[in-house]
Write an enzyme that holds these catalytic residues in place. Structure first.
Site, PDB file in Angstrom:
ATOM      1  N   ARG A   1       0.780  -1.170  -0.157  1.00 12.08           N
ATOM      2  CA  ARG A   1      -0.062   0.156   0.097  1.00 12.08           C
ATOM      3  C   ARG A   1       0.732   1.223   0.063  1.00 12.08           C
ATOM      4  O   ARG A   1       0.272   2.253  -0.026  1.00 12.08           O
ATOM      5  CB  ARG A   1      -0.757   0.123   1.327  1.00 12.08           C
ATOM      6  CG  ARG A   1      -2.131  -0.589   1.646  1.00 12.08           C
ATOM      7  CD  ARG A   1      -3.187   0.279   0.616  1.00 12.08           C
ATOM      8  NE  ARG A   1      -4.563   0.201   1.411  1.00 12.08           N
ATOM      9  CZ  ARG A   1      -5.227  -0.664   1.509  1.00 12.08           C
ATOM     10  NH1 ARG A   1      -5.201  -1.851   1.122  1.00 12.08           N
ATOM     11  NH2 ARG A   1      -6.426  -0.570   2.163  1.00 12.08           N
TER      12      ARG A   1
ATOM     13  N   ARG B   1     -21.877  -1.140  -0.798  1.00  9.69           N
ATOM     14  CA  ARG B   1     -21.222  -2.359  -0.505  1.00  9.69           C
ATOM     15  C   ARG B   1     -21.464  -2.575   0.892  1.00  9.69           C
ATOM     16  O   ARG B   1     -21.573  -2.015   1.877  1.00  9.69           O
ATOM     17  CB  ARG B   1     -19.758  -2.235  -0.606  1.00  9.69           C
ATOM     18  CG  ARG B   1     -18.832  -3.435  -0.337  1.00  9.69           C
ATOM     19  CD  ARG B   1     -17.474  -3.447  -0.970  1.00  9.69           C
ATOM     20  NE  ARG B   1     -16.370  -2.679  -0.182  1.00  9.69           N
ATOM     21  CZ  ARG B   1     -15.006  -2.827  -0.615  1.00  9.69           C
ATOM     22  NH1 ARG B   1     -14.823  -3.394  -1.694  1.00  9.69           N
ATOM     23  NH2 ARG B   1     -14.371  -2.131   0.108  1.00  9.69           N
TER      24      ARG B   1
ATOM     25  N   ARG C   1     -19.503  -1.687   6.538  1.00 10.66           N
ATOM     26  CA  ARG C   1     -18.353  -1.543   7.219  1.00 10.66           C
ATOM     27  C   ARG C   1     -18.186  -0.183   7.915  1.00 10.66           C
ATOM     28  O   ARG C   1     -18.585   0.836   7.381  1.00 10.66           O
ATOM     29  CB  ARG C   1     -16.979  -1.996   6.289  1.00 10.66           C
ATOM     30  CG  ARG C   1     -16.643  -3.428   6.400  1.00 10.66           C
ATOM     31  CD  ARG C   1     -15.570  -3.737   5.175  1.00 10.66           C
ATOM     32  NE  ARG C   1     -14.495  -2.543   5.062  1.00 10.66           N
ATOM     33  CZ  ARG C   1     -13.722  -2.622   4.160  1.00 10.66           C
ATOM     34  NH1 ARG C   1     -13.591  -3.855   3.412  1.00 10.66           N
ATOM     35  NH2 ARG C   1     -12.761  -1.734   4.136  1.00 10.66           N
TER      36      ARG C   1
ATOM     37  N   ARG D   1     -10.225   7.579   3.027  1.00 15.93           N
ATOM     38  CA  ARG D   1      -9.609   6.398   2.250  1.00 15.93           C
ATOM     39  C   ARG D   1      -9.296   6.603   1.020  1.00 15.93           C
ATOM     40  O   ARG D   1      -7.835   6.248   0.593  1.00 15.93           O
ATOM     41  CB  ARG D   1     -10.432   5.215   2.507  1.00 15.93           C
ATOM     42  CG  ARG D   1     -10.365   4.351   3.538  1.00 15.93           C
ATOM     43  CD  ARG D   1     -11.528   3.362   4.018  1.00 15.93           C
ATOM     44  NE  ARG D   1     -11.608   2.466   2.756  1.00 15.93           N
ATOM     45  CZ  ARG D   1     -12.679   1.565   2.676  1.00 15.93           C
ATOM     46  NH1 ARG D   1     -13.608   2.062   3.034  1.00 15.93           N
ATOM     47  NH2 ARG D   1     -12.501   0.832   1.712  1.00 15.93           N
TER      48      ARG D   1
HETATM   49  P1  ADP Z   1     -10.132  -1.196   0.922  1.00 14.47           P
HETATM   50  O1  ADP Z   1     -11.477  -1.722   0.743  1.00 14.47           O
HETATM   51  O2  ADP Z   1      -9.784   0.045   1.183  1.00 14.47           O
HETATM   52  O3  ADP Z   1      -9.300  -1.677  -0.165  1.00 14.47           O
HETATM   53  P2  ADP Z   1      -9.053  -3.317   2.963  1.00 14.47           P
HETATM   54  O4  ADP Z   1      -9.984  -4.211   3.154  1.00 14.47           O
HETATM   55  O5  ADP Z   1      -7.766  -3.626   1.664  1.00 14.47           O
HETATM   56  O6  ADP Z   1      -9.844  -1.992   2.231  1.00 14.47           O
HETATM   57  O7  ADP Z   1      -8.326  -2.367   3.884  1.00 14.47           O
HETATM   58  C1  ADP Z   1      -8.924  -1.974   5.101  1.00 14.47           C
HETATM   59  C2  ADP Z   1      -8.226  -0.974   5.978  1.00 14.47           C
HETATM   60  O8  ADP Z   1      -7.131  -1.853   6.604  1.00 14.47           O
HETATM   61  C3  ADP Z   1      -7.188   0.114   5.306  1.00 14.47           C
HETATM   62  O9  ADP Z   1      -8.139   0.968   5.185  1.00 14.47           O
HETATM   63  C4  ADP Z   1      -6.066   0.206   6.325  1.00 14.47           C
HETATM   64  O10 ADP Z   1      -6.480   0.694   7.545  1.00 14.47           O
HETATM   65  C5  ADP Z   1      -5.857  -1.305   6.698  1.00 14.47           C
HETATM   66  N1  ADP Z   1      -4.997  -1.878   5.546  1.00 14.47           N
HETATM   67  C6  ADP Z   1      -5.427  -3.006   4.758  1.00 14.47           C
HETATM   68  N2  ADP Z   1      -4.083  -3.362   4.145  1.00 14.47           N
HETATM   69  C7  ADP Z   1      -3.164  -2.422   4.323  1.00 14.47           C
HETATM   70  C8  ADP Z   1      -1.923  -2.337   4.071  1.00 14.47           C
HETATM   71  N3  ADP Z   1      -1.175  -3.003   3.277  1.00 14.47           N
HETATM   72  N4  ADP Z   1      -0.839  -1.142   4.770  1.00 14.47           N
HETATM   73  C9  ADP Z   1      -1.676  -0.303   5.528  1.00 14.47           C
HETATM   74  N5  ADP Z   1      -3.032  -0.616   6.059  1.00 14.47           N
HETATM   75  C10 ADP Z   1      -3.464  -1.502   5.519  1.00 14.47           C
END
Ligand code: ADP
Ligand code: ZN
Length: 215
Positions: A88, A127, A162, A173
Site C-alpha cells: 500500500r 457495498r 463496514r 480512504r
Molecule cells: P479497501 O476496501 O480500502 O481496499 P482493505 O480491506 O484492503 O480496504 O483495508 C481496510 C483497512 O485496513 C485500510 O483502510 C487500512 O487501514 C488497513 N490496511 C489494509 N491493508 C493495509 C496495508 N497493506 N497497509 C496499511 N494498512 C492496511
C-alpha cells in the site's frame, strides 16, 4: 501465479482475486481481511490496528510487514498468491521486494485496476460485507444483493456496512490511496512488471490477466 492487485478501494481487487484463485489454486492474501479478522478476534495485532482502520488511515508498515513475512511462508503460498490490498506504500513495496528475493519467489506482474472515481464512490457506499470473520463475503445492495435481506448467502451471518464505509471514512480512504498508494503504479512500471487494465467489468479483467500470463 504471483500477482499484486493494485487499485483504489472499491476497484474490485477482492472480487477479481477470488475468481483468479479458482484458476490455478493460488491463494488470495488480503491484508484488510487479515486485519479485520484480528480486530474481531481481539488479538494484540487487532488492538494495535483498530484505531487506524476505523479512521480510514493506513496501519503502520512495520505491522503489515510482520504479517506478510509470516503469511508468505505458509505452505499454501507455494502454488502462487494474489496480493489484495498489499503493498500500500512505497516502503511496503520495497520491503516486499527484499522479502521475495529471500523466499526465492518471482512476481509475474502487478495489475493496476482502473475504475472511474464516480463508479468507485458508487460501489463503496452500496457495498455490504458479511460480519463473520471466516467468511467476509462481499455484496452490493444494488448489483449483487443477498437472497435474504441482511443475511449472508454463504454462511447465514449478518451482512453489514463496514465501519470505514461511511461517506466520511470513504473519502478519507480515497485521499490516502491517492497520496500513498497510487505512486505504486510508477514503482512497478519501473520494475517492468506493470499491467494496467480497465476494471469496469470483472470478466474482462480476468481474461486480460489470463491472456498476459499465457504469452
Ligand atoms: P479497501 O476496501 O480500502 O481496499 P482493505 O480491506 O484492503 O480496504 O483495508 C481496510 C483497512 O485496513 C485500510 O483502510 C487500512 O487501514 C488497513 N490496511 C489494509 N491493508 C493495509 C496495508 N497493506 N497497509 C496499511 N494498512 C492496511
Ligand atoms: Zn458469510
Amino acid at each position: 501465479m504471483r500477482i499484486i492487485l493494485l487499485g483504489a478501494p472499491g476497484a474490485g481487487k477482492g472480487t477479481i482475486a477470488k475468481v483468479l484463485t479458482e484458476l490455478d489454486g493460488s491463494v488470495q492474501i488480503s491484508t484488510g481481511d487479515i486485519l479485520r479478522g484480528a480486530v474481531q478476534a481481539g488479538t494484540e495485532l487487532g488492538q494495535k490496528a483498530n484505531a487506524f482502520m476505523k479512521a480510514g488511515d493506513l496501519v503502520p508498515d512495520e505491522l503489515i510487514m510482520n504479517i506478510m513475512k509470516e503469511r508468505l511462508q505458509e505452505p499454501d503460498c507455494k502454488k502462487g498468491f494474489l496480493l489484495d490490498g498489499f503493498p500500500r506504500t512505497i516502503p511496503q513495496a520495497e520491503a516486499l521486494k527484499t522479502l521475495l528475493i529471500d523466499l526465492e519467489m518471482v512476481l509475474d506482474m502487478a495489475v493496476s485496476l482502473d475504475v472511474p472515481r464516480e463508479e468507485i464512490l458508487n460501489r463503496l457506499t452500496t457495498r455490504r460485507t458479511c460480519e463473520n470473520p471466516a467468511c467476509q463475503a462481499i455484496y452490493n445492495v444494488k448489483s449483487s444483493p443477498t437472497k435474504i435481506a441482511g443475511i449472508c448467502d454463504k454462511c447465514g451471518s449478518k451482512v453489514i456496512q463496514r465501519e470505514d464505509e461511511t461517506e466520511e471514512a470513504i473519502s478519507h480512504r480515497l485521499e490516502t490511496w491517492n497520496e500513498k498508494t497510487a505512486p505504486l503504479t510508477g514503482y512497478y512500471e519501473k520494475e517492468g512488471v506493470l499491467m494496467t487494465v480497465d476494471a469496469t467489468v470483472t470478466d474482462d479483467v480476468v481474461k486480460a490477466i489470463q491472456d498476459r500470463l499465457n504469452t
